[in-house]
Enzyme design. Structure first.
Site, mmCIF file in Angstrom:
data_model
loop_
_atom_site.group_PDB
_atom_site.id
_atom_site.type_symbol
_atom_site.label_atom_id
_atom_site.label_comp_id
_atom_site.label_asym_id
_atom_site.label_seq_id
_atom_site.Cartn_x
_atom_site.Cartn_y
_atom_site.Cartn_z
ATOM 1 N N THR A 146 20.378 -61.780 58.722
ATOM 2 C CA THR A 146 20.254 -63.108 57.445
ATOM 3 C C THR A 146 20.042 -64.169 58.162
ATOM 4 O O THR A 146 18.723 -64.407 58.005
ATOM 5 C CB THR A 146 21.974 -63.232 57.131
ATOM 6 O OG1 THR A 146 22.683 -63.250 58.150
ATOM 7 C CG2 THR A 146 22.293 -62.056 56.158
ATOM 8 N N LYS A 168 24.084 -57.393 63.077
ATOM 9 C CA LYS A 168 23.704 -58.672 62.849
ATOM 10 C C LYS A 168 24.791 -59.779 62.949
ATOM 11 O O LYS A 168 26.078 -59.339 63.019
ATOM 12 C CB LYS A 168 23.200 -58.712 61.257
ATOM 13 C CG LYS A 168 24.286 -58.004 60.250
ATOM 14 C CD LYS A 168 25.097 -59.344 59.783
ATOM 15 C CE LYS A 168 24.286 -60.580 59.412
ATOM 16 N NZ LYS A 168 25.419 -61.742 59.135
ATOM 17 N N THR A 179 31.576 -62.648 62.971
ATOM 18 C CA THR A 179 30.889 -62.058 61.791
ATOM 19 C C THR A 179 29.824 -61.218 62.049
ATOM 20 O O THR A 179 28.787 -61.642 62.515
ATOM 21 C CB THR A 179 30.316 -63.531 60.935
ATOM 22 O OG1 THR A 179 31.307 -64.131 60.468
ATOM 23 C CG2 THR A 179 29.693 -62.978 59.729
ATOM 24 N N GLU A 259 24.005 -69.625 65.360
ATOM 25 C CA GLU A 259 23.079 -70.833 64.575
ATOM 26 C C GLU A 259 23.135 -72.113 65.391
ATOM 27 O O GLU A 259 24.052 -72.399 65.613
ATOM 28 C CB GLU A 259 23.761 -70.833 63.098
ATOM 29 C CG GLU A 259 23.728 -69.512 62.277
ATOM 30 C CD GLU A 259 24.305 -69.703 61.003
ATOM 31 O OE1 GLU A 259 24.172 -68.702 60.108
ATOM 32 O OE2 GLU A 259 25.307 -70.706 60.955
ATOM 33 N N ASN A 378 24.262 -74.773 58.342
ATOM 34 C CA ASN A 378 25.456 -74.397 57.424
ATOM 35 C C ASN A 378 25.677 -75.360 56.286
ATOM 36 O O ASN A 378 26.553 -75.362 55.538
ATOM 37 C CB ASN A 378 26.676 -74.422 58.308
ATOM 38 C CG ASN A 378 26.652 -73.133 59.004
ATOM 39 O OD1 ASN A 378 26.854 -71.954 58.564
ATOM 40 N ND2 ASN A 378 26.225 -73.063 60.333
ATOM 41 N N SER A 383 20.562 -67.515 52.986
ATOM 42 C CA SER A 383 20.154 -66.330 53.136
ATOM 43 C C SER A 383 21.122 -65.137 52.859
ATOM 44 O O SER A 383 22.516 -65.540 52.710
ATOM 45 C CB SER A 383 19.882 -65.830 54.716
ATOM 46 O OG SER A 383 18.853 -66.623 55.188
#
Length: 383
Positions: A146, A168, A179, A259, A378, A383
């Protein structure tokens, strides 16, 4: 090749049309046996996505023959129709492979509340089935990305058997599991009960201690399948060690691709009364936005470490704590010690060591700094 490195597995990754970019967004990993033992762990979030609700029932008998995964939409809080989409995808995989839908784990990742196109998913399954290959592991790993910037893959070799895996995850990284979608494969002969014990032991000290941003996902799934194609039965200890090595490798790849992160931070708490205390203290620091912002600014602010520790129920004397950052003991006996100017935080890797002086237990929790890029990512996630 990741998931297809062990004997007995094929995989594929294709574009089903879920992503507006046209990138790969559907993966299929198939166990061809001769054994089909499996184990899974799922998010601890009470708000679970439809694929998790489906897959939790699938795995109860310890048999899984295929895992189908999509990116481009989480299929979470999409109502009864969303659950029916999950069911339909499992049925389509089963139809193509000549197996039962009750042996198909389904995973989805992406935006919550986004209804995936059932037609696109079913067409994607058709395409993935046609593309199944013993070399398809990389394509499958690419299809589940993603906001990931790179595909996450791992291979661990055992004596005559191996473990492969893909993962992922780049945001909402927090226990339990962080996650992630993870598929692990092995050609070792490992009964389902032993797989379950090994997987839980491995995730407890790896994925469960990855706490990048304190946000728990609705879709987390980690599944391991054993084909038995090597004919070799490792000891439970050897298999658990190899599986833990694979999970550690994937967890560190997730951490490094978090991220917007500029730093990877390992917080190790030593001399705790219990391992749970060590984890609780490490997690309290990992979830401190003040501490994480300080690291982003290359500021070794150990006071923010102590302040976070004080919010826990761990056993320690608040007046006798030691803290080191990148090997420099900036705090001794809860007072200033070595000069913080000696702490170099310009590199990506940061270590924090906390001495509770309350026992002999220890644990490490991993996190990242809090950056402008994370906030930007964020505030416009698509995605």
């Amino acid at each position: 090749m990741s998931t297809t490195h062990p004997a007995g597995f094929t995989a594929a990754g294709v574009a089903a049309g879920l992503k507006p970019t046209g990138a790969k967004d559907l993966a299929l990993v198939v166990n061809h046996g001769p054994t089909f033992d499996s184990a899974s762990v799922f998010t601890a979030n009470r708000c679970k996505a439809n694929p998790v609700l489906w897959s939790q029932e699938v795995v109860k008998d310890g048999t899984v023959k295929a895992v189908v995964l999509n990116s481009g939409g989480a299929n979470c809080y999409t109502g009864p129709d969303g659950f029916q989409t999950t069911h339909a995808v499992a049925e389509k995989v089963a139809e193509k492979l000549g197996i039962g839908a009750v042996d198909v784990v389904v995973c989805s990742t992406g935006l919550i509340g986004l209804a995936n196109s059932r037609d696109d998913l079913l067409t994607g399954v058709e395409g993935a089935y046609a593309a199944l290959s013993a070399d398809g592991g990389t394509a499958a790993a690419e299809a589940i990305m993603t906001t990931d910037s790179v595909a996450k893959k791992v291979v661990v070799e055992g004596p005559g058997w191996s473990i492969g895996g893909m993962a992922k995850g780049a945001g909402m990284l927090a226990p339990q599991l962080a996650t992630m979608l993870v598929v692990l494969t092995t050609d070792a002969v490992v009964p389902a009960a032993e797989l379950d014990a090994a997987l839980r032991a491995s995730t407890r000290v790896t994925f469960d201690r990855l706490d990048s941003d304190g946000c728990m996902s609705t879709n987390d799934t980690v599944t391991v399948m054993a084909s038995g194609a090597s004919g070799i039965t490792p000891t439970p200890e050897d298999f658990t060690a190899a599986l833990t090595q694979a999970c550690t490798d994937l967890a560190m790849q997730l951490l490094k691709d978090a991220e917007g992160a500029d730093h990877e931070i390992a917080i190790t708490t030593v001399n705790a009364a219990t391992e749970d205390d060590a984890v609780e203290v490490g997690r309290s620091v990992a979830r401190s936005n003040l501490f994480k912002a300080a690291v982003f600014g290359n500021d070794p602010n150990w006071g923010r470490v102590l302040a976070s520790m004080g919010t826990t129920d761990a056993a320690f004397d608040p007046a006798d704590l030691d803290v080191a950052m990148n090997g420099v003991w900036v705090c001794r006996h809860s007072t200033p010690a070595e000069d913080p100017a000696g702490v170099d935080l310009t590199g990506r890797e940061v270590t924090v060591t906390i001495d509770l002086k309350a026992g002999d237990a220890r644990a490490t929790v991993w996190t990242n700094d809090l950056t402008h890029a994370y906030v930007h990512e964020n505030s416009a996630y698509s995605s």
